[in-house]
Design a protein around this motif. Structure first.
Motif, PDB file in Angstrom:
ATOM      1  N   ALA A 175       6.712  14.026   0.149  1.00 49.39           N
ATOM      2  CA  ALA A 175       5.529  13.182  -0.064  1.00 49.39           C
ATOM      3  C   ALA A 175       4.714  13.096   1.222  1.00 49.39           C
ATOM      4  O   ALA A 175       4.095  12.073   1.501  1.00 49.39           O
ATOM      5  N   TYR A 176       4.707  14.155   1.997  1.00 56.20           N
ATOM      6  CA  TYR A 176       4.102  14.126   3.331  1.00 56.20           C
ATOM      7  C   TYR A 176       2.684  13.550   3.324  1.00 56.20           C
ATOM      8  O   TYR A 176       2.349  12.719   4.157  1.00 56.20           O
ATOM      9  N   GLU A 177       1.872  13.959   2.384  1.00 60.46           N
ATOM     10  CA  GLU A 177       0.479  13.490   2.335  1.00 60.46           C
ATOM     11  C   GLU A 177       0.378  12.007   2.001  1.00 60.46           C
ATOM     12  O   GLU A 177      -0.632  11.372   2.284  1.00 60.46           O
ATOM     13  N   SER A 178       1.418  11.444   1.408  1.00 55.29           N
ATOM     14  CA  SER A 178       1.407  10.036   1.004  1.00 55.29           C
ATOM     15  C   SER A 178       2.546   9.252   1.645  1.00 55.29           C
ATOM     16  O   SER A 178       2.914   8.185   1.157  1.00 55.29           O
ATOM     17  N   LYS A 210       3.333  10.354  -9.607  1.00 52.37           N
ATOM     18  CA  LYS A 210       2.863  10.198 -10.988  1.00 52.37           C
ATOM     19  C   LYS A 210       3.925   9.549 -11.885  1.00 52.37           C
ATOM     20  O   LYS A 210       4.217  10.026 -12.990  1.00 52.37           O
ATOM     21  N   VAL A 211       4.482   8.461 -11.375  1.00 53.87           N
ATOM     22  CA  VAL A 211       5.444   7.663 -12.132  1.00 53.87           C
ATOM     23  C   VAL A 211       5.018   6.201 -12.043  1.00 53.87           C
ATOM     24  O   VAL A 211       4.148   5.851 -11.245  1.00 53.87           O
ATOM     25  N   SER A 212       5.651   5.355 -12.836  1.00 54.03           N
ATOM     26  CA  SER A 212       5.345   3.928 -12.770  1.00 54.03           C
ATOM     27  C   SER A 212       5.958   3.331 -11.502  1.00 54.03           C
ATOM     28  O   SER A 212       6.880   3.900 -10.910  1.00 54.03           O
ATOM     29  N   GLU A 213       5.433   2.184 -11.112  1.00 55.53           N
ATOM     30  CA  GLU A 213       5.984   1.482  -9.962  1.00 55.53           C
ATOM     31  C   GLU A 213       7.474   1.190 -10.185  1.00 55.53           C
ATOM     32  O   GLU A 213       8.304   1.401  -9.301  1.00 55.53           O
ATOM     33  N   GLU A 214       7.802   0.711 -11.369  1.00 59.50           N
ATOM     34  CA  GLU A 214       9.186   0.369 -11.689  1.00 59.50           C
ATOM     35  C   GLU A 214      10.094   1.585 -11.582  1.00 59.50           C
ATOM     36  O   GLU A 214      11.196   1.501 -11.041  1.00 59.50           O
ATOM     37  N   GLU A 215       9.647   2.730 -12.084  1.00 55.85           N
ATOM     38  CA  GLU A 215      10.461   3.944 -12.019  1.00 55.85           C
ATOM     39  C   GLU A 215      10.637   4.398 -10.573  1.00 55.85           C
ATOM     40  O   GLU A 215      11.735   4.778 -10.158  1.00 55.85           O
ATOM     41  N   ALA A 267       0.833  -1.215   0.000  1.00 57.37           N
ATOM     42  CA  ALA A 267       0.000   0.000   0.000  1.00 57.37           C
ATOM     43  C   ALA A 267       0.865   1.262   0.000  1.00 57.37           C
ATOM     44  O   ALA A 267       0.557   2.231  -0.695  1.00 57.37           O
ATOM     45  N   ASP A 268       1.961   1.249   0.775  1.00 56.41           N
ATOM     46  CA  ASP A 268       2.868   2.402   0.800  1.00 56.41           C
ATOM     47  C   ASP A 268       3.432   2.664  -0.586  1.00 56.41           C
ATOM     48  O   ASP A 268       3.439   3.803  -1.069  1.00 56.41           O
ATOM     49  N   LEU A 269       3.925   1.612  -1.213  1.00 55.83           N
ATOM     50  CA  LEU A 269       4.531   1.756  -2.539  1.00 55.83           C
ATOM     51  C   LEU A 269       3.524   2.306  -3.540  1.00 55.83           C
ATOM     52  O   LEU A 269       3.829   3.232  -4.295  1.00 55.83           O
ATOM     53  N   THR A 270       2.324   1.775  -3.534  1.00 55.47           N
ATOM     54  CA  THR A 270       1.288   2.239  -4.462  1.00 55.47           C
ATOM     55  C   THR A 270       0.973   3.718  -4.247  1.00 55.47           C
ATOM     56  O   THR A 270       0.915   4.495  -5.204  1.00 55.47           O
ATOM     57  N   LYS A 271       0.789   4.114  -2.989  1.00 54.27           N
ATOM     58  CA  LYS A 271       0.502   5.525  -2.696  1.00 54.27           C
ATOM     59  C   LYS A 271       1.632   6.422  -3.182  1.00 54.27           C
ATOM     60  O   LYS A 271       1.379   7.489  -3.742  1.00 54.27           O
ATOM     61  N   LEU A 272       2.864   5.988  -2.977  1.00 51.38           N
ATOM     62  CA  LEU A 272       4.004   6.831  -3.337  1.00 51.38           C
ATOM     63  C   LEU A 272       4.184   6.962  -4.842  1.00 51.38           C
ATOM     64  O   LEU A 272       4.353   8.079  -5.349  1.00 51.38           O
TER      65      LEU A 272
END
Length: 160
Positions: free
Chosen positions: A94-97, A50-55, A40-45
């Motif tokens: 990324a404070y909000e996320s 606004k980048v891909s998960e891989e990036e 969930a953390d990774l997805t939010k970040l």
């Protein structure tokens, strides 16, 4: 029927604890550490940036040794040990996320073990024992979130 040991469930924070973040960055850097990322953390970040998960993983993350011959995904640190998301003069970019580990600080299990542990942490965090009064219920909610973090892991790539 009441307990034979009336104080056995009492916590030192039954009446609450004071804490207000003053964004000093002491918990976000200045010494080595790990910010473990859950799915969930990774997805939010990565959605926040606004980048891909891989990036996001490539730019902001690292794999570190964990228990049982595995590795877990963590945020990178800068050479001065600041979190990669920390920017001087701004704070967390990324404070909000931010990850649950960050948003639940300082209500981590080991810090709430006893009053001595809590007060020892005050040396590193000027927000402890100052500011907002958090209720026992609020503290327990934050602690439960922290305890529930399941980091993203993989088997050690070296085969260990």
């Amino acid at each position: 029927m009441g307990s034979l040991f009336p104080f056995e469930n009492d916590m030192f924070y039954d009446e609450g604890l004071r804490f207000s973040c003053n964004r000093c960055s002491a918990c976000c850097g200045k010494s080595p550490g790990f910010v473990y990322l859950s799915r969930a953390d990774l997805t939010k970040l990565y959605q926040y940036f606004k980048v891909s998960e891989e990036e996001f993983v490539s730019v902001y993350c690292r794999w570190v040794q964990y228990y049982g011959g595995s590795e877990v995904l963590c945020l990178k640190e800068k050479t001065n040990y600041d979190c990669i998301l920390w920017k001087d003069g701004c704070g967390c970019t990324a404070y909000e996320s931010r990850p649950v580990q960050c948003s639940t600080y300082p209500f981590w299990s080991w810090m709430l073990k006893d009053e001595d542990s809590w007060n020892e942490c005050e040396k590193d965090c000027p927000g402890l024992n100052h500011g907002k009064l958090w209720t026992q219920e609020e503290i327990e909610e934050q602690k439960a979130l922290y305890d529930g973090i399941v980091p993203i892991y993989r088997k050690n790539s070296s085969g260990a």
